[in-house]
Design a protein around this motif. Structure first.
Motif, PDB file in Angstrom:
ATOM      1  N   GLY A 101       0.808  -1.212   0.000  1.00 53.58           N
ATOM      2  CA  GLY A 101       0.000   0.000   0.000  1.00 53.58           C
ATOM      3  C   GLY A 101       0.841   1.261   0.000  1.00 53.58           C
ATOM      4  O   GLY A 101       2.050   1.229  -0.283  1.00 53.58           O
ATOM      5  N   THR A 102       0.214   2.391   0.358  1.00 53.58           N
ATOM      6  CA  THR A 102       0.856   3.697   0.279  1.00 53.58           C
ATOM      7  C   THR A 102       0.758   4.425   1.608  1.00 53.58           C
ATOM      8  O   THR A 102      -0.326   4.494   2.206  1.00 53.58           O
ATOM      9  CB  THR A 102       0.190   4.555  -0.822  1.00 53.58           C
ATOM     10  OG1 THR A 102       0.255   3.859  -2.067  1.00 53.58           O
ATOM     11  CG2 THR A 102       0.881   5.899  -0.960  1.00 53.58           C
ATOM     12  N   LEU A 103       1.873   4.995   2.062  1.00 53.55           N
ATOM     13  CA  LEU A 103       1.910   5.812   3.272  1.00 53.55           C
ATOM     14  C   LEU A 103       2.463   7.177   2.907  1.00 53.55           C
ATOM     15  O   LEU A 103       3.554   7.281   2.347  1.00 53.55           O
ATOM     16  CB  LEU A 103       2.793   5.167   4.343  1.00 53.55           C
ATOM     17  CG  LEU A 103       2.986   5.985   5.626  1.00 53.55           C
ATOM     18  CD1 LEU A 103       1.664   6.118   6.374  1.00 53.55           C
ATOM     19  CD2 LEU A 103       4.056   5.353   6.513  1.00 53.55           C
ATOM     20  N   THR A 104       1.697   8.251   3.207  1.00 55.57           N
ATOM     21  CA  THR A 104       2.131   9.611   2.916  1.00 55.57           C
ATOM     22  C   THR A 104       2.045  10.465   4.175  1.00 55.57           C
ATOM     23  O   THR A 104       1.195  10.233   5.043  1.00 55.57           O
ATOM     24  CB  THR A 104       1.264  10.234   1.805  1.00 55.57           C
ATOM     25  OG1 THR A 104      -0.127  10.037   2.108  1.00 55.57           O
ATOM     26  CG2 THR A 104       1.569   9.599   0.464  1.00 55.57           C
ATOM     27  N   ILE A 105       2.919  11.483   4.245  1.00 59.08           N
ATOM     28  CA  ILE A 105       3.019  12.339   5.424  1.00 59.08           C
ATOM     29  C   ILE A 105       3.051  13.795   4.979  1.00 59.08           C
ATOM     30  O   ILE A 105       3.846  14.174   4.112  1.00 59.08           O
ATOM     31  CB  ILE A 105       4.293  12.027   6.239  1.00 59.08           C
ATOM     32  CG1 ILE A 105       4.358  10.545   6.605  1.00 59.08           C
ATOM     33  CG2 ILE A 105       4.358  12.884   7.495  1.00 59.08           C
ATOM     34  CD1 ILE A 105       5.666  10.126   7.231  1.00 59.08           C
TER      35      ILE A 105
END
Length: 355
Positions: A101-105
């Motif tokens: 999946g994708t993790l953004t900050i």
């Protein structure tokens, strides 16, 4: 030769795109305390913007990603920014994996707003018929800073998302924080999202004692559209509870002796349609209702009609009209994607170009 070899290798592994939207037109508003208002404005269908996004292939199906996006005003060339933040629309960095999946900050859209603009509304949260005129899509309900967002991979059309934004207020771990959850399905002609957003309204007072407000703002939304080919049908239903769950776009646009009150308990309904006509035209129509369940009973209904004409894949012209009927001193206004509006009727005509 050596420099050229490194440049070619970097080009193969990384990609940076400059993109944007330029949207401007004429807006005519009626029915508010400001009287008849006619103006040239920017961001009617979608806020004019300039952005940068990029990816770097890290190998093994893993990529680094980033996005930086600022709003601007085409009518006068200024930044569309009230708080002096350069990249006020989006600014985040993260990792994307095909399997994990994708993790953004960083500063990002909430799942609540994405469901409204991408799934629920035939007007795409823009033009005079914008869902934002009656549904809760103001302030932190649209974007939130200091946010961590995780999105799962898509499996058989299903995916899920989670957002947690830190309040970052001294003396309290919960003041100003926000979290959201979303379940999505998109396959074939059906697109559906169920989202929940929770916003803590507390603020940290001087010292270490938080100053409490009445309640958190809690929003639940079901958004669905279905493409029948000859037409696309839209439906949305929302439940809003607590302080700032359904803030008024304008405090007192009609100059009432007793200013309207933002509802602490309301339901929202949208029924809409988009119909392709000829080779390049699309008719848009929607009905939106705000049902205030408090003792004030400040309900409102909106009817909207629009027409889009594509001159090319990137350039289109538009015309739209909407009217709101406020009840029992309600104070809702007909705005567009970038402005809250000044009255209960509005007409737009303009052009937009994406690049």
């Amino acid at each position: 030769m050596i420099i050229g070899g490194f440049a070619a290798q970097a080009q193969a592994q990384s990609n940076v795109t400059i993109y944007g939207l330029v949207d401007a037109g004429l807006v005519s508003e009626r029915g508010g305390a400001a009287g008849s208002v006619t103006k040239v404005t920017s961001g009617i269908g979608g806020q004019s913007r300039l952005g940068f996004r990029g990816t770097e292939d890290l190998g093994g199906g893993l990529s680094a990603i980033f996005q930086l996006e600022t709003g601007l005003k085409v009518d006068d060339g200024s930044l569309d920014n009230a708080n002096s933040a350069l990249f006020n629309r989006q600014s985040f960095v993260g990792l994307k994996s095909k399997e994990a999946g994708t993790l953004t900050i960083g500063r990002q859209y909430t799942m609540l707003y994405n469901a409204m603009s991408q799934v629920a509304d035939p007007f795409g949260a823009g033009y005079a018929g914008s869902i934002k005129n009656l549904f809760p899509a103001a302030g932190a309900n649209t974007r939130t800073s200091n946010a961590l967002v995780y999105a799962t991979p898509v499996m058989e059309g299903f995916s899920a998302e989670a957002l947690y934004a830190l309040g970052e207020q001294a003396g309290s771990a919960t003041a100003g924080r926000q979290f959201g959850l979303g379940l999505n399905y998109a396959q074939g002609p059906l697109n559906a999202r169920l989202v929940y957003n929770n916003r803590n309204n507390d603020t940290a007072a001087v010292g270490t004692t938080p100053a409490k407000l009445q309640d958190t703002g809690r929003n639940t939304l079901l958004a669905v559209n279905y493409d029948f080919q000859v037409a696309k049908a839209y439906f949305a239903y929302g439940a809003d509870k607590g302080v700032n769950s359904a803030a008024l776009p304008v405090a007192n646009a009609y100059g009432y002796a007793v200013a309207p009150k933002a509802s602490l308990d309301s339901n929202d309904l949208l029924i809409g349609v988009s119909v392709p006509v000829a080779p390049a035209g699309t008719i848009l129509a929607s009905y939106v209702r705000k049902n205030d369940k408090t003792a004030n009973n400040q309900d409102a209904d909106q009817w909207a009609l629009g027409y889009l004409y594509s001159l090319s894949k990137r350039t289109s012209m538009y015309v739209a009209y909407a009217k709101i009927k406020n009840k029992n001193g309600a104070g809702y206004t007909v705005g567009n994607n970038n402005e809250a509006g000044s009255g209960d009727k509005a007409f737009n005509v303009g052009v937009r170009h994406s690049f």
